[in-house]
Write a protein that holds these residues in place. Sequence first.
Motif, PDB file in Angstrom:
ATOM      1  N   ASP A  11       0.596  -2.239   2.650  1.00 41.25           N
ATOM      2  CA  ASP A  11       1.281  -1.588   1.539  1.00 41.25           C
ATOM      3  C   ASP A  11       1.060  -0.089   1.677  1.00 41.25           C
ATOM      4  N   ALA A  12       2.073   0.617   2.228  1.00 42.07           N
ATOM      5  CA  ALA A  12       1.917   2.051   2.474  1.00 42.07           C
ATOM      6  C   ALA A  12       1.810   2.838   1.175  1.00 42.07           C
ATOM      7  N   GLU A  13       2.503   2.396   0.118  1.00 41.02           N
ATOM      8  CA  GLU A  13       2.468   3.112  -1.158  1.00 41.02           C
ATOM      9  C   GLU A  13       1.083   3.073  -1.776  1.00 41.02           C
ATOM     10  N   ARG A  14       0.412   1.905  -1.668  1.00 41.72           N
ATOM     11  CA  ARG A  14      -0.919   1.754  -2.275  1.00 41.72           C
ATOM     12  C   ARG A  14      -2.055   1.916  -1.269  1.00 41.72           C
ATOM     13  N   ALA A  15      -1.688   2.115   0.013  1.00 48.03           N
ATOM     14  CA  ALA A  15      -2.653   2.470   1.068  1.00 48.03           C
ATOM     15  C   ALA A  15      -3.719   1.409   1.297  1.00 48.03           C
ATOM     16  N   PHE A  16      -3.331   0.137   1.277  1.00 48.42           N
ATOM     17  CA  PHE A  16      -4.267  -0.908   1.671  1.00 48.42           C
ATOM     18  C   PHE A  16      -3.503  -2.074   2.283  1.00 48.42           C
ATOM     19  N   GLY A  17      -4.236  -2.965   2.935  1.00 44.93           N
ATOM     20  CA  GLY A  17      -3.598  -4.118   3.572  1.00 44.93           C
ATOM     21  C   GLY A  17      -4.606  -5.208   3.864  1.00 44.93           C
ATOM     22  N   PHE A  18      -4.155  -6.208   4.646  1.00 43.45           N
ATOM     23  CA  PHE A  18      -4.999  -7.352   4.971  1.00 43.45           C
ATOM     24  C   PHE A  18      -4.871  -7.681   6.452  1.00 43.45           C
ATOM     25  N   ILE A  19      -5.986  -8.112   7.009  1.00 43.28           N
ATOM     26  CA  ILE A  19      -6.062  -8.499   8.423  1.00 43.28           C
ATOM     27  C   ILE A  19      -6.340  -9.997   8.500  1.00 43.28           C
ATOM     28  N   ALA A  26     -10.629 -16.402   5.728  1.00 45.15           N
ATOM     29  CA  ALA A  26      -9.799 -15.720   4.728  1.00 45.15           C
ATOM     30  C   ALA A  26      -9.282 -14.404   5.300  1.00 45.15           C
ATOM     31  N   ASP A  27      -8.149 -13.939   4.758  1.00 41.81           N
ATOM     32  CA  ASP A  27      -7.631 -12.629   5.152  1.00 41.81           C
ATOM     33  C   ASP A  27      -8.605 -11.541   4.708  1.00 41.81           C
ATOM     34  N   VAL A  28      -8.726 -10.509   5.520  1.00 40.18           N
ATOM     35  CA  VAL A  28      -9.730  -9.461   5.315  1.00 40.18           C
ATOM     36  C   VAL A  28      -9.045  -8.206   4.763  1.00 40.18           C
ATOM     37  N   PHE A  29      -9.568  -7.710   3.652  1.00 44.12           N
ATOM     38  CA  PHE A  29      -9.017  -6.535   2.979  1.00 44.12           C
ATOM     39  C   PHE A  29      -9.502  -5.256   3.663  1.00 44.12           C
ATOM     40  N   PHE A  30      -8.623  -4.222   3.746  1.00 39.49           N
ATOM     41  CA  PHE A  30      -9.070  -2.917   4.238  1.00 39.49           C
ATOM     42  C   PHE A  30      -8.238  -1.803   3.606  1.00 39.49           C
ATOM     43  N   HIS A  31      -8.879  -0.606   3.482  1.00 37.05           N
ATOM     44  CA  HIS A  31      -8.226   0.592   2.965  1.00 37.05           C
ATOM     45  C   HIS A  31      -7.743   1.454   4.126  1.00 37.05           C
ATOM     46  N   LEU A  32      -6.832   2.357   3.810  1.00 38.43           N
ATOM     47  CA  LEU A  32      -6.376   3.310   4.809  1.00 38.43           C
ATOM     48  C   LEU A  32      -7.535   4.163   5.315  1.00 38.43           C
ATOM     49  N   ARG A  33      -8.473   4.507   4.411  1.00 41.35           N
ATOM     50  CA  ARG A  33      -9.585   5.351   4.827  1.00 41.35           C
ATOM     51  C   ARG A  33     -10.520   4.643   5.808  1.00 41.35           C
ATOM     52  N   TRP A 152      -3.140  11.614 -11.318  1.00 38.94           N
ATOM     53  CA  TRP A 152      -4.252  11.688 -10.360  1.00 38.94           C
ATOM     54  C   TRP A 152      -5.044  10.384 -10.362  1.00 38.94           C
ATOM     55  N   ARG A 153      -5.286   9.840 -11.552  1.00 43.55           N
ATOM     56  CA  ARG A 153      -6.038   8.584 -11.655  1.00 43.55           C
ATOM     57  C   ARG A 153      -5.282   7.455 -10.972  1.00 43.55           C
ATOM     58  N   ASP A 154      -3.967   7.402 -11.142  1.00 46.90           N
ATOM     59  CA  ASP A 154      -3.179   6.352 -10.513  1.00 46.90           C
ATOM     60  C   ASP A 154      -3.155   6.521  -8.997  1.00 46.90           C
ATOM     61  N   LYS A 155      -3.087   7.763  -8.515  1.00 47.06           N
ATOM     62  CA  LYS A 155      -3.140   8.029  -7.077  1.00 47.06           C
ATOM     63  C   LYS A 155      -4.470   7.552  -6.496  1.00 47.06           C
ATOM     64  N   HIS A 156      -5.559   7.857  -7.190  1.00 46.28           N
ATOM     65  CA  HIS A 156      -6.876   7.425  -6.733  1.00 46.28           C
ATOM     66  C   HIS A 156      -6.976   5.898  -6.730  1.00 46.28           C
ATOM     67  N   ALA A 157      -6.435   5.270  -7.773  1.00 44.72           N
ATOM     68  CA  ALA A 157      -6.484   3.804  -7.854  1.00 44.72           C
ATOM     69  C   ALA A 157      -5.671   3.161  -6.737  1.00 44.72           C
ATOM     70  N   ALA A 158      -4.560   3.804  -6.344  1.00 49.26           N
ATOM     71  CA  ALA A 158      -3.725   3.257  -5.274  1.00 49.26           C
ATOM     72  C   ALA A 158      -4.470   3.234  -3.948  1.00 49.26           C
ATOM     73  N   THR A 159      -5.261   4.265  -3.672  1.00 47.97           N
ATOM     74  CA  THR A 159      -6.002   4.313  -2.411  1.00 47.97           C
ATOM     75  C   THR A 159      -7.273   3.469  -2.456  1.00 47.97           C
ATOM     76  N   ARG A 190       1.566  14.456  -4.236  1.00 55.49           N
ATOM     77  CA  ARG A 190       2.485  13.650  -3.422  1.00 55.49           C
ATOM     78  C   ARG A 190       2.454  12.204  -3.864  1.00 55.49           C
ATOM     79  N   HIS A 191       2.489  12.004  -5.172  1.00 57.44           N
ATOM     80  CA  HIS A 191       2.432  10.663  -5.748  1.00 57.44           C
ATOM     81  C   HIS A 191       3.720  10.398  -6.508  1.00 57.44           C
TER      82      HIS A 191
END
Length: 225
Positions: A11-19, A26-33, A152-159, A190-191
């Motif tokens: 999910d590019a908008e929320r900057a996370f995904g699963f492997i 189970a599928d493994v969660f990861f952040h863009l960071r 800003w809070r929503d941007k932080h929550a998305a990442t 840029r949100h």
Amino acid sequence: MKKQGTVVRWDAERAFGFIRSPQIPADVFFHLRDFTGHPGPREGLQVTFDEIHVGGKGPRALSVSASTNTILAPTAETPPDEAALLPPGRRATPRSTPPHLKKRDDRLVWSALGLMALWLLLWLIGIGLGRFPWVVLTGVVMLNLLTFYVYWRDKHAATAGDWRVSENQLHGLALAGGWPGAWFAQQILRHKSSKQPFRSMYWATVGLNYLGLLAWIFWPQLSGV
């Protein structure tokens, strides 16, 4: 020990995904960071990662990177990398924004700032006509600061993968008079700046805010009250 898997959701908008890995049930969660490398995560990308567990939230991946044995098949539509066409020792220079697009962006910025100036002028006219007390300007400033913070809070929550602010709440703040703060948040953070349905609804709230403000200021004069 590094584990191997494939990105099955990103999910590019929320900057996370699963492997998904055959080594983990189970599928493994990861952040863009948590991802290193270029150009970035995408579905179908084979990766290596370190697995950790945080509380009862399930597996999470750290130090995620593309597998070194990942080979992308070239396609006729994909041109060769510019760096491969340059002589040794020379680097490709980043492409600048085309002049016509830059002029369009500049016009949009100045148009938005002009709308804000006119909006502020309407508030001052309303105060001069006795429709609002002077203290209302303090409330307007506080509302716009609050709107910027909520973005800003929503941007932080998305990442971070935390609880998100609903789009209706963001639009509600803009409609109440926080649309200038929302605009600055979209440009600086840029949100929500590239999501066209959201942008269309945002500008609709700006128009409604203008109509409401104009009606509140001038309706008594027009109706003869």
